[in-house]
Design a protein around this motif. Structure first.
Motif, PDB file in Angstrom:
ATOM      1  N   ASN A 136     -19.019  41.925  39.635  1.00  0.00           N
ATOM      2  CA  ASN A 136     -19.471  40.566  39.303  1.00  0.00           C
ATOM      3  C   ASN A 136     -19.995  40.492  37.873  1.00  0.00           C
ATOM      4  N   GLU A 137     -20.708  41.532  37.442  1.00  0.00           N
ATOM      5  CA  GLU A 137     -21.211  41.552  36.073  1.00  0.00           C
ATOM      6  C   GLU A 137     -20.062  41.638  35.074  1.00  0.00           C
ATOM      7  N   ASP A 138     -19.047  42.423  35.394  1.00  0.00           N
ATOM      8  CA  ASP A 138     -17.872  42.518  34.526  1.00  0.00           C
ATOM      9  C   ASP A 138     -17.146  41.181  34.449  1.00  0.00           C
ATOM     10  N   LYS A 139     -17.035  40.485  35.566  1.00  0.00           N
ATOM     11  CA  LYS A 139     -16.396  39.170  35.574  1.00  0.00           C
ATOM     12  C   LYS A 139     -17.197  38.173  34.752  1.00  0.00           C
ATOM     13  N   ARG A 140     -18.522  38.235  34.852  1.00  0.00           N
ATOM     14  CA  ARG A 140     -19.370  37.326  34.081  1.00  0.00           C
ATOM     15  C   ARG A 140     -19.192  37.540  32.584  1.00  0.00           C
ATOM     16  N   ARG A 141     -19.102  38.800  32.167  1.00  0.00           N
ATOM     17  CA  ARG A 141     -18.908  39.090  30.748  1.00  0.00           C
ATOM     18  C   ARG A 141     -17.566  38.587  30.253  1.00  0.00           C
ATOM     19  N   ARG A 142     -16.541  38.722  31.072  1.00  0.00           N
ATOM     20  CA  ARG A 142     -15.193  38.342  30.641  1.00  0.00           C
ATOM     21  C   ARG A 142     -15.045  36.833  30.490  1.00  0.00           C
ATOM     22  N   ILE A 143     -15.692  36.053  31.353  1.00  0.00           N
ATOM     23  CA  ILE A 143     -15.536  34.595  31.285  1.00  0.00           C
ATOM     24  C   ILE A 143     -16.562  33.952  30.358  1.00  0.00           C
ATOM     25  N   GLN A 144     -17.513  34.739  29.868  1.00  0.00           N
ATOM     26  CA  GLN A 144     -18.509  34.177  28.961  1.00  0.00           C
ATOM     27  C   GLN A 144     -17.869  33.875  27.612  1.00  0.00           C
ATOM     28  N   PRO A 145     -18.117  32.692  27.059  1.00  0.00           N
ATOM     29  CA  PRO A 145     -17.512  32.349  25.755  1.00  0.00           C
ATOM     30  C   PRO A 145     -17.993  33.299  24.665  1.00  0.00           C
ATOM     31  N   PRO A 146     -17.163  33.567  23.672  1.00  0.00           N
ATOM     32  CA  PRO A 146     -17.584  34.437  22.566  1.00  0.00           C
ATOM     33  C   PRO A 146     -18.660  33.767  21.724  1.00  0.00           C
ATOM     34  N   LEU A 147     -19.444  34.580  21.068  1.00  0.00           N
ATOM     35  CA  LEU A 147     -20.480  34.094  20.156  1.00  0.00           C
ATOM     36  C   LEU A 147     -19.899  34.059  18.750  1.00  0.00           C
ATOM     37  N   VAL A 148     -19.678  32.854  18.234  1.00  0.00           N
ATOM     38  CA  VAL A 148     -19.086  32.678  16.904  1.00  0.00           C
ATOM     39  C   VAL A 148     -20.150  32.094  15.983  1.00  0.00           C
ATOM     40  N   ARG A 149     -20.375  32.769  14.867  1.00  0.00           N
ATOM     41  CA  ARG A 149     -21.402  32.336  13.918  1.00  0.00           C
ATOM     42  C   ARG A 149     -20.830  32.259  12.503  1.00  0.00           C
ATOM     43  N   ILE A 150     -21.360  31.314  11.746  1.00  0.00           N
ATOM     44  CA  ILE A 150     -20.972  31.123  10.349  1.00  0.00           C
ATOM     45  C   ILE A 150     -22.136  31.556   9.462  1.00  0.00           C
ATOM     46  N   TRP A 151     -21.814  32.334   8.416  1.00  0.00           N
ATOM     47  CA  TRP A 151     -22.829  32.848   7.494  1.00  0.00           C
ATOM     48  C   TRP A 151     -22.436  32.475   6.060  1.00  0.00           C
ATOM     49  N   ASP A 152     -23.439  32.356   5.191  1.00  0.00           N
ATOM     50  CA  ASP A 152     -23.117  32.126   3.788  1.00  0.00           C
ATOM     51  C   ASP A 152     -22.836  33.455   3.106  1.00  0.00           C
ATOM     52  N   GLY A 153     -22.622  33.417   1.793  1.00  0.00           N
ATOM     53  CA  GLY A 153     -22.253  34.627   1.063  1.00  0.00           C
ATOM     54  C   GLY A 153     -23.325  35.686   1.026  1.00  0.00           C
ATOM     55  N   ASP A 154     -24.576  35.312   1.257  1.00  0.00           N
ATOM     56  CA  ASP A 154     -25.685  36.267   1.286  1.00  0.00           C
ATOM     57  C   ASP A 154     -26.041  36.671   2.707  1.00  0.00           C
ATOM     58  N   TRP A 155     -25.180  36.356   3.638  1.00  0.00           N
ATOM     59  CA  TRP A 155     -25.367  36.677   5.056  1.00  0.00           C
ATOM     60  C   TRP A 155     -26.597  36.007   5.649  1.00  0.00           C
ATOM     61  N   ASN A 156     -26.826  34.763   5.223  1.00  0.00           N
ATOM     62  CA  ASN A 156     -27.823  33.920   5.870  1.00  0.00           C
ATOM     63  C   ASN A 156     -27.110  33.069   6.914  1.00  0.00           C
ATOM     64  N   LEU A 157     -27.641  33.048   8.110  1.00  0.00           N
ATOM     65  CA  LEU A 157     -26.997  32.320   9.198  1.00  0.00           C
ATOM     66  C   LEU A 157     -27.020  30.823   8.925  1.00  0.00           C
ATOM     67  N   THR A 181     -20.441  30.748  -2.875  1.00  0.00           N
ATOM     68  CA  THR A 181     -19.057  30.318  -2.695  1.00  0.00           C
ATOM     69  C   THR A 181     -18.395  30.988  -1.509  1.00  0.00           C
ATOM     70  N   GLN A 182     -18.841  32.196  -1.163  1.00  0.00           N
ATOM     71  CA  GLN A 182     -18.218  32.930  -0.073  1.00  0.00           C
ATOM     72  C   GLN A 182     -18.790  32.483   1.273  1.00  0.00           C
ATOM     73  N   ILE A 183     -17.953  32.551   2.301  1.00  0.00           N
ATOM     74  CA  ILE A 183     -18.348  32.212   3.667  1.00  0.00           C
ATOM     75  C   ILE A 183     -17.875  33.337   4.581  1.00  0.00           C
ATOM     76  N   HIS A 184     -18.753  33.766   5.465  1.00  0.00           N
ATOM     77  CA  HIS A 184     -18.427  34.818   6.427  1.00  0.00           C
ATOM     78  C   HIS A 184     -18.481  34.269   7.846  1.00  0.00           C
ATOM     79  N   ILE A 185     -17.741  34.913   8.724  1.00  0.00           N
ATOM     80  CA  ILE A 185     -17.745  34.540  10.130  1.00  0.00           C
ATOM     81  C   ILE A 185     -17.803  35.802  10.974  1.00  0.00           C
TER      82      ILE A 185
END
Length: 203
Positions: free
Chosen positions: A22-43, A88-92
């Motif tokens: 059940n824990e494995d199934k929960r991890r698989r269906i959980q949406p990914p965590l997507v984050r956007i960062w600036d060029g200095d790695w500030n969230l 100017t740079q953007i990280h994801i």
């Protein structure tokens, strides 16, 4: 004298297996965590309104990540407002089931479809692309085929680290802690800055 036979609580074993499944199934269906960062790695924010997204994993090569978001989304407005961004740079980064895909912005498009809906399409390249352009000074661990005729550019540094360095000094590195290993590689490879996610600065 007969040795005692260990008994098994089948109900407890079954409950443990069921819980892990059940824990494995929960991890698989959980949406990914997507984050956007600036060029200095500030969230800058968490991506929650994407139309679609895909991140490509390629062994020892540069994968491509693409994401589409509505133009009126606050992250889309920050990305397209080039003049107001501090960097100017953007990280994801995309985290899913313990794995992380990270890259930097390579192409940005503002698209209007036939229904008049406006959205942006961002194309990112994996951080491994940076490793292909890191200059490596000659050292005892660089083999000749890894250095081109120019003298110091080593391509496929990821493969080099896996196949060359660890083979030659694996026993030595096993005795070092994480900080000592980092200092060891910075000393030999000449990189000035080592990011938490990837090598960010060349010589």
């Amino acid at each position: 004298m007969t040795a005692p036979v260990e008994t098994i609580d089948f109900d407890a074993v079954f409950a443990d297996i069921t819980a892990r499944l059940n824990e494995d199934k929960r991890r698989r269906i959980q949406p990914p965590l997507v984050r956007i960062w600036d060029g200095d790695w500030n969230l800058r924010g968490y991506v929650k309104r994407e139309y679609k997204a895909s991140f490509q994993w390629i062994d020892n090569d540069t994968g491509i990540g693409e994401i589409e978001m509505p133009l009126d989304y606050y992250l889309s407005q920050w990305i397209t407002d080039i003049d107001e961004r501090a960097t100017t740079q953007i990280h994801i980064t995309c985290d899913k089931e313990g794995a992380r895909w990270s890259g930097c912005l390579d192409e940005l498009k503002v698209i209007t479809d036939q229904d008049g809906k406006e959205y942006i399409r961002c194309r990112f390249v994996h951080d491994l692309e940076h490793l292909k352009h890191i200059l490596v000074y000659p050292n005892p661990f660089v083999r000749r085929p890894l250095v081109n005729s120019g003298g110091r550019r080593a391509k496929g540094l990821n493969s080099y680290l896996q196949r060359c360095s660890f083979q030659r000094c694996g026993c030595f590195l096993e005795k070092l802690d994480g900080a000592s290993k980092l200092l060891y590689f910075v000393t030999f490879f000449g990189s000035k800055v080592v990011s938490g996610l990837f090598l960010r600065e060349t010589l």
